[in-house]
Design a protein around this motif. Sequence first.
Motif, PDB file in Angstrom:
ATOM      1  N   LYS A  37     -26.117  49.213 -23.742  1.00 55.11           N
ATOM      2  CA  LYS A  37     -26.872  50.328 -23.150  1.00 55.11           C
ATOM      3  C   LYS A  37     -26.773  50.309 -21.636  1.00 55.11           C
ATOM      4  N   GLU A  38     -26.843  49.107 -21.077  1.00 54.66           N
ATOM      5  CA  GLU A  38     -26.693  48.942 -19.645  1.00 54.66           C
ATOM      6  C   GLU A  38     -25.698  47.825 -19.412  1.00 54.66           C
ATOM      7  N   VAL A  39     -24.639  48.087 -18.695  1.00 54.13           N
ATOM      8  CA  VAL A  39     -23.595  47.103 -18.460  1.00 54.13           C
ATOM      9  C   VAL A  39     -23.955  46.277 -17.238  1.00 54.13           C
ATOM     10  N   PRO A  40     -24.218  44.960 -17.381  1.00 56.08           N
ATOM     11  CA  PRO A  40     -24.559  44.129 -16.240  1.00 56.08           C
ATOM     12  C   PRO A  40     -23.361  43.908 -15.336  1.00 56.08           C
ATOM     13  N   LEU A  41     -23.653  43.466 -14.104  1.00 54.72           N
ATOM     14  CA  LEU A  41     -22.587  43.271 -13.128  1.00 54.72           C
ATOM     15  C   LEU A  41     -21.611  42.197 -13.562  1.00 54.72           C
ATOM     16  N   HIS A  42     -22.105  41.175 -14.270  1.00 53.35           N
ATOM     17  CA  HIS A  42     -21.232  40.073 -14.653  1.00 53.35           C
ATOM     18  C   HIS A  42     -20.669  40.270 -16.069  1.00 53.35           C
ATOM     19  N   SER A  43     -20.621  41.494 -16.549  1.00 57.19           N
ATOM     20  CA  SER A  43     -20.198  41.742 -17.927  1.00 57.19           C
ATOM     21  C   SER A  43     -18.750  41.357 -18.162  1.00 57.19           C
ATOM     22  N   GLU A  44     -17.893  41.438 -17.139  1.00 56.02           N
ATOM     23  CA  GLU A  44     -16.480  41.110 -17.347  1.00 56.02           C
ATOM     24  C   GLU A  44     -16.313  39.642 -17.687  1.00 56.02           C
ATOM     25  N   ALA A  45     -17.074  38.791 -16.988  1.00 52.22           N
ATOM     26  CA  ALA A  45     -16.963  37.354 -17.252  1.00 52.22           C
ATOM     27  C   ALA A  45     -17.523  36.995 -18.614  1.00 52.22           C
ATOM     28  N   SER A  46     -18.703  37.575 -18.917  1.00 53.20           N
ATOM     29  CA  SER A  46     -19.318  37.236 -20.198  1.00 53.20           C
ATOM     30  C   SER A  46     -18.575  37.845 -21.357  1.00 53.20           C
ATOM     31  N   GLY A  47     -17.900  38.949 -21.151  1.00 48.43           N
ATOM     32  CA  GLY A  47     -17.179  39.614 -22.228  1.00 48.43           C
ATOM     33  C   GLY A  47     -16.024  38.782 -22.739  1.00 48.43           C
ATOM     34  N   GLN A  48     -15.492  37.878 -21.892  1.00 46.57           N
ATOM     35  CA  GLN A  48     -14.410  37.033 -22.336  1.00 46.57           C
ATOM     36  C   GLN A  48     -14.908  35.987 -23.326  1.00 46.57           C
ATOM     37  N   GLU A  49     -16.183  35.544 -23.146  1.00 46.50           N
ATOM     38  CA  GLU A  49     -16.721  34.504 -24.003  1.00 46.50           C
ATOM     39  C   GLU A  49     -17.188  35.084 -25.336  1.00 46.50           C
ATOM     40  N   ASN A  50     -17.781  36.269 -25.309  1.00 46.43           N
ATOM     41  CA  ASN A  50     -18.302  36.862 -26.535  1.00 46.43           C
ATOM     42  C   ASN A  50     -17.982  38.345 -26.519  1.00 46.43           C
ATOM     43  N   SER A  51     -16.989  38.719 -27.300  1.00 46.95           N
ATOM     44  CA  SER A  51     -16.533  40.107 -27.288  1.00 46.95           C
ATOM     45  C   SER A  51     -17.539  41.026 -27.966  1.00 46.95           C
ATOM     46  N   GLY A  52     -18.470  40.480 -28.764  1.00 46.12           N
ATOM     47  CA  GLY A  52     -19.439  41.307 -29.468  1.00 46.12           C
ATOM     48  C   GLY A  52     -18.784  42.195 -30.495  1.00 46.12           C
ATOM     49  N   GLU A  53     -17.749  41.675 -31.166  1.00 46.05           N
ATOM     50  CA  GLU A  53     -17.013  42.460 -32.150  1.00 46.05           C
ATOM     51  C   GLU A  53     -16.704  41.597 -33.363  1.00 46.05           C
ATOM     52  N   THR A  54     -16.817  42.186 -34.531  1.00 44.30           N
ATOM     53  CA  THR A  54     -16.458  41.498 -35.760  1.00 44.30           C
ATOM     54  C   THR A  54     -16.064  42.544 -36.796  1.00 44.30           C
ATOM     55  N   HIS A  55     -15.739  42.115 -37.989  1.00 45.88           N
ATOM     56  CA  HIS A  55     -15.350  43.030 -39.071  1.00 45.88           C
ATOM     57  C   HIS A  55     -16.180  42.739 -40.309  1.00 45.88           C
ATOM     58  N   SER A  56     -16.228  43.715 -41.208  1.00 43.48           N
ATOM     59  CA  SER A  56     -17.039  43.549 -42.416  1.00 43.48           C
ATOM     60  C   SER A  56     -16.529  44.440 -43.530  1.00 43.48           C
ATOM     61  N   GLY A  57     -17.026  44.191 -44.730  1.00 49.35           N
ATOM     62  CA  GLY A  57     -16.860  45.104 -45.844  1.00 49.35           C
ATOM     63  C   GLY A  57     -18.136  45.916 -45.990  1.00 49.35           C
ATOM     64  N   VAL A  58     -18.251  46.659 -47.072  1.00 54.23           N
ATOM     65  CA  VAL A  58     -19.448  47.452 -47.306  1.00 54.23           C
ATOM     66  C   VAL A  58     -19.994  47.112 -48.685  1.00 54.23           C
ATOM     67  N   LEU A  59     -21.307  46.910 -48.752  1.00 53.46           N
ATOM     68  CA  LEU A  59     -21.950  46.575 -50.017  1.00 53.46           C
ATOM     69  C   LEU A  59     -22.393  47.831 -50.750  1.00 53.46           C
ATOM     70  N   GLU A  60     -23.078  48.727 -50.044  1.00 53.87           N
ATOM     71  CA  GLU A  60     -23.572  49.954 -50.664  1.00 53.87           C
ATOM     72  C   GLU A  60     -23.946  50.945 -49.569  1.00 53.87           C
ATOM     73  N   PHE A  61     -24.191  52.165 -49.981  1.00 54.41           N
ATOM     74  CA  PHE A  61     -24.531  53.237 -49.038  1.00 54.41           C
ATOM     75  C   PHE A  61     -25.983  53.663 -49.271  1.00 54.41           C
ATOM     76  N   THR A  62     -26.899  52.751 -48.981  1.00 50.60           N
ATOM     77  CA  THR A  62     -28.320  53.016 -49.227  1.00 50.60           C
ATOM     78  C   THR A  62     -29.173  52.844 -47.979  1.00 50.60           C
ATOM     79  N   ALA A  63     -28.548  52.646 -46.825  1.00 48.34           N
ATOM     80  CA  ALA A  63     -29.326  52.453 -45.597  1.00 48.34           C
ATOM     81  C   ALA A  63     -29.947  53.778 -45.150  1.00 48.34           C
ATOM     82  N   PRO A  64     -31.087  53.720 -44.452  1.00 52.03           N
ATOM     83  CA  PRO A  64     -31.673  54.962 -43.912  1.00 52.03           C
ATOM     84  C   PRO A  64     -30.717  55.641 -42.932  1.00 52.03           C
ATOM     85  N   GLU A  65     -30.804  56.929 -42.836  1.00 57.12           N
ATOM     86  CA  GLU A  65     -29.931  57.695 -41.949  1.00 57.12           C
ATOM     87  C   GLU A  65     -30.121  57.202 -40.502  1.00 57.12           C
TER      88      GLU A  65
END
Length: 505
Positions: free
Chosen positions: A60-88
Amino acid sequence: MTEESLLSGKGVMFHRILEAVPYQGSGDKIKLPSTCFTELSDQGALDKGPMYFRLSKVEKEVPLHSEASGQENSGETHSGVLEFTAPEGFVELPPHVWRNLFPAIPPSAPLIEVCYVRLPKGVYAKLQPAERGFSDIPNHKAVLETCLRQHATLSQGEVVTVNHGELTFKLQVLELKPSSSVSVLETDIEVDIVGSDSTSERTDQHVLLPLELGKTESGYVEEGKYAYYKFSVDKDISDIVACEDARIMVKLETDSDGGDTDLYVSKHPIMFPNQHQHEWSSQDMGSKVLILGSKDSSIPAGVYSIGVFGFKGTSNFKISVAIQDNNNSMGERAASSSSTVDANSVECRNCHHYIPSRTIALHEAYCARHNVQCQHNGCGVVLRREEAVNHIHCEKCGKALQQREIAKHIKVFHEPLHCSCGVILEKEAMVLHQSSVCPLRLVTCRFCGDMVQAGNSANDAWDRLRGLSEHESVCGSRTAPCDSCGRSVMLKEMDIHQVAVHQKS
């Protein structure tokens, strides 16, 4: 973004920004709103096989040191799907996905970007445990395989949590092939598990320290805690013990500083023997020795664990395992058994020893003044009068003890113990319960090779007749191709299939 989504989705373009909420589940399968199913179905995604998604944190807000921290934790992963029952407007994430996206404290109302992607089937994975001890698990690769069976994807850099009984291990994915994110559904992956790079001796859970045969190790244990060791018995030693030419001696020497310990030994798969679960034990006060030989039980080749329990105070100790030759002791027994009773000997009425008849009167007079026989039913041991005052029997089980041992004996053997399944028993009954009856005991599944809780009886009557546990009844329902004909057969029916179709015994 549109072109990139089309390429990664192989013609299916799906992109949503949703608010993430956790749900209690296993594996990496997420829950999406029903409108997502409609959008994916309209584009034919259901016809392309299992669906995979790339999940990325939206800052939501990109901190000034985001480039350095982004190398350590990209905040990205992958998944499958179990079901389509989550609230909109929401996506529900299982703990595995949540921890990999938000390893630290997550922001309030976290947003993530969900994109449909196609992933290649994985062929190779290299993982590394964060702490020592994972390789001590019997058949640890089967344990990992069982864990990954609940996953649809793996991504390089993420952490996989493996649960084994009361133990929890975290393994980081170091390398994947053919890409940095792969599908693990319906594919055989070559898995390498490298040693932990942790140099710390401290850990939040038990660790088995290696113990070499014939070598003494020093240690200490605090009251109410355990220190654990492991040693290996190869086939040659196992054969020698089976022939009664030798036996295995576990020796625990404790300092006389007011502390006291108990000694427990078990064979894997019981990794951490304790008061409830063990095969051999000694609760004697002070130093103690356990003899593992063919008379009490077999000693098959494999890994054995030793548990040193701090019964009272902090105890310093020395622990060793050695192979003891039986030839000398057997010779001594043969010599003693070969001696015969003199024909002119008479049995003493007090100590019941055979004494030459010419001195029996003198012996009995002396024996009656200095020795006394225990009158407890079934005991009859003869003691010096000064020793007899310390000789007592437990009122509950009748075991002969010294006065100083009775308090520990009552606490260890007769205090009620609580099993996790709710049963309350004394020690001997609890050991039997947890080794053969308790539904929470760990057993080796005959189909997946993993150590799992035995559970209750199988729901299916035919499975109960075949002796399958609750887990094995479910696990054995998975199919695998027959080696002879290639037909898909349930694992629990494979032996019947081999006999009925291929006439193999």
